[in-house]
Design a protein around this motif. Structure first.
Motif, PDB file in Angstrom:
ATOM      1  N   LEU A  59      -0.396  -0.251  -5.630  1.00  0.00           N
ATOM      2  CA  LEU A  59      -1.356  -1.005  -6.429  1.00  0.00           C
ATOM      3  C   LEU A  59      -0.672  -1.729  -7.579  1.00  0.00           C
ATOM      4  N   THR A  60       0.299  -1.082  -8.198  1.00  0.00           N
ATOM      5  CA  THR A  60       1.021  -1.729  -9.292  1.00  0.00           C
ATOM      6  C   THR A  60       1.614  -3.047  -8.824  1.00  0.00           C
ATOM      7  N   ARG A  61       2.274  -3.029  -7.680  1.00  0.00           N
ATOM      8  CA  ARG A  61       2.875  -4.253  -7.159  1.00  0.00           C
ATOM      9  C   ARG A  61       1.819  -5.303  -6.826  1.00  0.00           C
ATOM     10  N   TYR A  62       0.826  -4.920  -6.047  1.00  0.00           N
ATOM     11  CA  TYR A  62      -0.105  -5.922  -5.543  1.00  0.00           C
ATOM     12  C   TYR A  62      -1.104  -6.384  -6.600  1.00  0.00           C
ATOM     13  N   TYR A  63      -1.459  -5.516  -7.547  1.00  0.00           N
ATOM     14  CA  TYR A  63      -2.287  -5.954  -8.679  1.00  0.00           C
ATOM     15  C   TYR A  63      -1.559  -7.012  -9.509  1.00  0.00           C
ATOM     16  N   LEU A  64      -0.264  -6.752  -9.799  1.00  0.00           N
ATOM     17  CA  LEU A  64       0.469  -7.602 -10.735  1.00  0.00           C
ATOM     18  C   LEU A  64       0.933  -8.921 -10.124  1.00  0.00           C
ATOM     19  N   THR A  65       1.145  -8.953  -8.813  1.00  0.00           N
ATOM     20  CA  THR A  65       1.706 -10.155  -8.203  1.00  0.00           C
ATOM     21  C   THR A  65       0.695 -10.993  -7.438  1.00  0.00           C
ATOM     22  N   GLY A  66      -0.417 -10.403  -7.012  1.00  0.00           N
ATOM     23  CA  GLY A  66      -1.370 -11.146  -6.181  1.00  0.00           C
ATOM     24  C   GLY A  66      -0.844 -11.441  -4.792  1.00  0.00           C
ATOM     25  N   GLU A  67       0.238 -10.775  -4.381  1.00  0.00           N
ATOM     26  CA  GLU A  67       0.828 -11.020  -3.058  1.00  0.00           C
ATOM     27  C   GLU A  67      -0.144 -10.677  -1.934  1.00  0.00           C
ATOM     28  N   ARG A  68       0.000 -11.380  -0.830  1.00  0.00           N
ATOM     29  CA  ARG A  68      -0.736 -11.060   0.378  1.00  0.00           C
ATOM     30  C   ARG A  68      -0.009  -9.946   1.133  1.00  0.00           C
ATOM     31  N   PHE A  69      -0.763  -9.014   1.709  1.00  0.00           N
ATOM     32  CA  PHE A  69      -0.152  -7.978   2.552  1.00  0.00           C
ATOM     33  C   PHE A  69      -1.003  -7.779   3.800  1.00  0.00           C
ATOM     34  N   ASP A  70      -0.386  -7.166   4.821  1.00  0.00           N
ATOM     35  CA  ASP A  70      -1.035  -7.102   6.127  1.00  0.00           C
ATOM     36  C   ASP A  70      -1.749  -5.771   6.349  1.00  0.00           C
ATOM     37  N   ALA A  71      -2.402  -5.652   7.505  1.00  0.00           N
ATOM     38  CA  ALA A  71      -3.212  -4.476   7.802  1.00  0.00           C
ATOM     39  C   ALA A  71      -2.389  -3.193   7.895  1.00  0.00           C
ATOM     40  N   PRO A  72      -1.220  -3.182   8.560  1.00  0.00           N
ATOM     41  CA  PRO A  72      -0.434  -1.951   8.554  1.00  0.00           C
ATOM     42  C   PRO A  72      -0.044  -1.493   7.151  1.00  0.00           C
ATOM     43  N   GLU A  73       0.278  -2.444   6.266  1.00  0.00           N
ATOM     44  CA  GLU A  73       0.590  -2.074   4.885  1.00  0.00           C
ATOM     45  C   GLU A  73      -0.659  -1.542   4.174  1.00  0.00           C
ATOM     46  N   ALA A  74      -1.806  -2.154   4.438  1.00  0.00           N
ATOM     47  CA  ALA A  74      -3.048  -1.670   3.840  1.00  0.00           C
ATOM     48  C   ALA A  74      -3.350  -0.242   4.283  1.00  0.00           C
ATOM     49  N   ALA A  75      -3.031   0.079   5.526  1.00  0.00           N
ATOM     50  CA  ALA A  75      -3.206   1.455   5.995  1.00  0.00           C
ATOM     51  C   ALA A  75      -2.197   2.393   5.337  1.00  0.00           C
ATOM     52  N   ARG A  76      -0.976   1.941   5.176  1.00  0.00           N
ATOM     53  CA  ARG A  76       0.060   2.781   4.574  1.00  0.00           C
ATOM     54  C   ARG A  76      -0.293   3.178   3.149  1.00  0.00           C
ATOM     55  N   ILE A  77      -0.891   2.270   2.393  1.00  0.00           N
ATOM     56  CA  ILE A  77      -1.166   2.550   0.985  1.00  0.00           C
ATOM     57  C   ILE A  77      -2.533   3.203   0.762  1.00  0.00           C
ATOM     58  N   GLY A  78      -3.286   3.421   1.833  1.00  0.00           N
ATOM     59  CA  GLY A  78      -4.550   4.126   1.705  1.00  0.00           C
ATOM     60  C   GLY A  78      -5.775   3.252   1.561  1.00  0.00           C
ATOM     61  N   LEU A  79      -5.611   1.945   1.628  1.00  0.00           N
ATOM     62  CA  LEU A  79      -6.764   1.052   1.558  1.00  0.00           C
ATOM     63  C   LEU A  79      -7.554   1.083   2.862  1.00  0.00           C
ATOM     64  N   LEU A  80      -6.843   1.209   3.975  1.00  0.00           N
ATOM     65  CA  LEU A  80      -7.466   1.340   5.291  1.00  0.00           C
ATOM     66  C   LEU A  80      -7.265   2.742   5.835  1.00  0.00           C
ATOM     67  N   THR A  81      -8.259   3.210   6.581  1.00  0.00           N
ATOM     68  CA  THR A  81      -8.112   4.456   7.321  1.00  0.00           C
ATOM     69  C   THR A  81      -7.281   4.238   8.574  1.00  0.00           C
ATOM     70  N   THR A  82      -7.530   3.097   9.235  1.00  0.00           N
ATOM     71  CA  THR A  82      -6.868   2.839  10.507  1.00  0.00           C
ATOM     72  C   THR A  82      -6.884   1.342  10.794  1.00  0.00           C
ATOM     73  N   THR A  83      -6.020   0.926  11.700  1.00  0.00           N
ATOM     74  CA  THR A  83      -5.967  -0.480  12.100  1.00  0.00           C
ATOM     75  C   THR A  83      -5.530  -0.562  13.558  1.00  0.00           C
ATOM     76  N   GLY A  84      -5.819  -1.670  14.199  1.00  0.00           N
ATOM     77  CA  GLY A  84      -5.425  -1.864  15.580  1.00  0.00           C
ATOM     78  C   GLY A  84      -5.814  -3.250  16.046  1.00  0.00           C
TER      79      GLY A  84
END
Length: 244
Positions: free
Chosen positions: A145-170
Motif C-alpha cells: 500500500l505504501t508503494r501504490y498509494y504514494l505513486t499511483g502506479e497501475r498493478f495487475d490482478a496477480p499482484e492485487a491477489a498477492r497483496i491481499g486486495l483480491l482473494t483470487t484471480t483467473g
C-alpha cells in the motif's frame, strides 16, 4: 435510469453497477442506489449472499468528479458492505481505480479476471486515499500500500491477489467463483452471519476509530486548490501543473 441492476439466482443476489458511460464512477446517485439495494438485501432472509459486479470494462473508476458523493455518505456505504449480515463477493472483469478499490476492500471475498488492472490514482489529482483506507489498511499488505498509494502506479490482478486486495484471480472469473458461491449456498445463514461478524471485527474497529478523522481529511483535500487543479487537469486530459 437504473444505475444498480438487481438479479437473483438460487439465493445469490447480484448487484450490478450499471453506468458504463461514466465507467461506473461513484456518483451521488449511484452510491444512493447501491445503499438502497444493500439495505434490501440485509432485510431479505432469502438472500444467502450478495455478488457485487459491473457492466462495461471498468468495475469503478472511483469518485465521479462532476457529482461525487459526500465523504460521509461513501464511508456509510463501505461500512454497510462490511456490516451486511450476508457475505458480499466482488466479481471484477475490468479495471478498478481509486474509490472502487474501497468497494473491493469492503467486500468479504474478491475475485477478478486476469486482465483487470488496479491503481490508487488519488495522489495524481491532488488528494489522498483517505476514506477507502478504512477497509484497506486492515486487509492489505502495508508495504505494498505504501508503494501504490504514494505513486499511483497501475498493478495487475496477480499482484492485487498477492497483496491481499483480491482473494483470487483467473482467466475465467465465473469459473473461479463457482466453488465459492456453491460453498455459500451450502452454508447455514446463521453461521454465515456470525462467522462474518468474527472476520470483520478488526475492520469495524478501524471505522469506529478513524472514520470521523478520515472523512474530514477527504473533505478538506477535495476542496483544496491542488485538488481543483488536479481534477481540472484530469477532465481536460492534461498533466496537472506540478508534474515535472
Amino acid at each position: 435510469m437504473t444505475l444498480v441492476a438487481r438479479t437473483r439466482v438460487q439465493g445469490i443476489e447480484t448487484l450490478t453497477l450499471d453506468a458504463p458511460a461514466t465507467r461506473n464512477a461513484l456518483s451521488a446517485a449511484l452510491v444512493g442506489e447501491l445503499t438502497d439495494a444493500l439495505s434490501d438485501c440485509a432485510e431479505d432472509a432469502d438472500v444467502r449472499a450478495v455478488v457485487l459486479t459491473h457492466t462495461g470494462n471498468t468495475f469503478s473508476a472511483g469518485a465521479d468528479l462532476r457529482d461525487p458523493p459526500a465523504p460521509d455518505t461513501f464511508v456509510a456505504v463501505l461500512r454497510q458492505i462490511v456490516e451486511l449480515p450476508r457475505p458480499v463477493v466482488a466479481r471484477v472483469t475490468g479495471h478498478v481505480r481509486a474509490g472502487g478499490l474501497g468497494l473491493l476492500a469492503a467486500c468479504d471475498i474478491t475475485a477478478a479476471a486476469t486482465p483487470a488492472t488496479f491503481a490508487f490514482t488519488e495522489v495524481r489529482i491532488g488528494v489522498a486515499p483517505a476514506v477507502i483506507s478504512l477497509p484497506l489498511l486492515p486487509r492489505t499488505d502495508p508495504r505494498a500500500l505504501t508503494r501504490y498509494y504514494l505513486t499511483g502506479e497501475r498493478f495487475d490482478a496477480p499482484e492485487a491477489a498477492r497483496i491481499g486486495l483480491l482473494t483470487t484471480t483467473g482467466d475465467d472469473v465465473d469459473a473461479v467463483l463457482a466453488p465459492v458461491l456453491d460453498g455459500l449456498r451450502r452454508s447455514s445463514p446463521q453461521a454465515l452471519t456470525e462467522t462474518k461478524r468474527l472476520l470483520t471485527a478488526r475492520v469495524l474497529e478501524t471505522f469506529d476509530r478513524d472514520a470521523t478523522h478520515l472523512t474530514a481529511l477527504s473533505a478538506r483535500l477535495f476542496s483544496s486548490a491542488p485538488a481543483r487543479e488536479g481534477m481540472t487537469a484530469f477532465l481536460e486530459r492534461r498533466d496537472p501543473a506540478w508534474v515535472l
